[in-house]
Design a protein around this motif. Structure first.
Motif, PDB file in Angstrom:
ATOM      1  N   THR A 127      -1.379  56.842  67.106  1.00 53.01           N
ATOM      2  CA  THR A 127      -0.370  57.379  68.020  1.00 53.01           C
ATOM      3  C   THR A 127      -0.032  58.809  67.615  1.00 53.01           C
ATOM      4  O   THR A 127       0.277  59.074  66.456  1.00 53.01           O
ATOM      5  CB  THR A 127       0.914  56.523  67.989  1.00 53.01           C
ATOM      6  OG1 THR A 127       0.603  55.202  68.443  1.00 53.01           O
ATOM      7  CG2 THR A 127       1.984  57.128  68.893  1.00 53.01           C
ATOM      8  N   THR A 178       4.882  61.561  72.927  1.00 47.52           N
ATOM      9  CA  THR A 178       4.077  60.609  72.167  1.00 47.52           C
ATOM     10  C   THR A 178       2.899  60.171  73.038  1.00 47.52           C
ATOM     11  O   THR A 178       3.027  60.001  74.253  1.00 47.52           O
ATOM     12  CB  THR A 178       4.886  59.369  71.742  1.00 47.52           C
ATOM     13  OG1 THR A 178       5.389  58.712  72.905  1.00 47.52           O
ATOM     14  CG2 THR A 178       6.034  59.771  70.837  1.00 47.52           C
ATOM     15  N   GLY A 215       0.027  57.213  73.022  1.00 50.26           N
ATOM     16  CA  GLY A 215      -0.380  55.960  72.403  1.00 50.26           C
ATOM     17  C   GLY A 215      -1.884  55.773  72.416  1.00 50.26           C
ATOM     18  O   GLY A 215      -2.556  56.109  73.397  1.00 50.26           O
TER      19      GLY A 215
END
Length: 227
Positions: free
Chosen positions: A6, A47, A49
């Motif tokens: 991540t 972020t 993933g």
């Protein structure tokens, strides 16, 4: 970073109390982010993933108010999973023939090297060749070519390896009745595979592997007489 991890890209607004009046938008290589793996946090942090190699690129954080606009750029590099997809197998080959040791690797910017019994193998362009996919080819093998061969693939600090044994069998009768002008052309065909696939009856393939096909035919004749 490695594929599957991540990624966290920060875009800090100072003072933090100004966040309420600031509009933050992220783009990648000039394009708006639409994938569900992208998530923007309340503080502006982005972020991603389970990153993959296609996520590599230049990310731009744009912070704007009615009176001001500022941008911050971050470069993300994602290395694909390093893995040997086709590994070498233990093989036994006849003296004078060709040995093929495959080593096909997935990943980005991968370097491949070979060693025998722990000593680096240096391709010489004639008897020792390395194909574009990393496989090792040994032409006109000798008993001294026997040993443990290891394919080493590495990129950055990551590495993987695979090992196989090569054994060379010596046929004392091999080649006794092969005319000197009947030679293999290993640069044009893998004669070991041609014989194995029973393609010697094909005039096209046998023209490149005259010696190997002749020896194969002689050996079959000897076996037939013994039986």
């Amino acid at each position: 970073m490695r594929a599957g991890q991540t990624a966290t890209l920060s875009c800090t607004i100072v003072p933090s109390s100004a966040l309420q009046s600031v509009n933050i938008q992220w783009t990648k290589d000039g394009h708006t982010l639409s994938d569900s793996r992208y998530s923007q946090q309340p503080d502006g942090t982005l972020t991603i993933g389970s990153v993959k190699s296609s996520d590599s690129g230049m990310y731009t954080c744009t912070a704007s108010t009615q009176q001001q606009l500022e941008q911050k750029q971050l470069q993300l590099r994602v290395q694909a999973d390093l893995k040997i997809t086709t590994a070498p197998n233990n093989i036994q080959v006849s003296e004078g023939s060709t040995a093929l040791l495959p080593c096909v690797v997935s990943g980005d910017n991968v370097n491949i090297g070979w060693s025998r019994n722990g000593i680096p193998v240096r391709p010489d362009g004639r008897t020792i060749l390395m194909s574009s996919d990393g496989s090792l080819i040994l032409n006109n093998v000798k008993p001294s070519d026997e040993g443990t061969y290891t394919c080493n693939a590495y990129t950055g600090i990551y590495s993987v390896s695979a090992t196989a044994e090569v054994r060379v069998s010596k046929d004392t009768q091999q080649g006794d009745d092969v005319p000197p002008e009947c030679m293999d052309q290993p640069e044009l065909a893998n004669c070991e595979l041609i014989v194995y696939a029973r393609l010697c009856s094909n005039s096209y393939y046998s023209s490149f592997c005259c010696a190997s096909c002749t020896r194969h035919s002689q050996n079959n004749g000897r076996l037939g007489r013994r039986g």
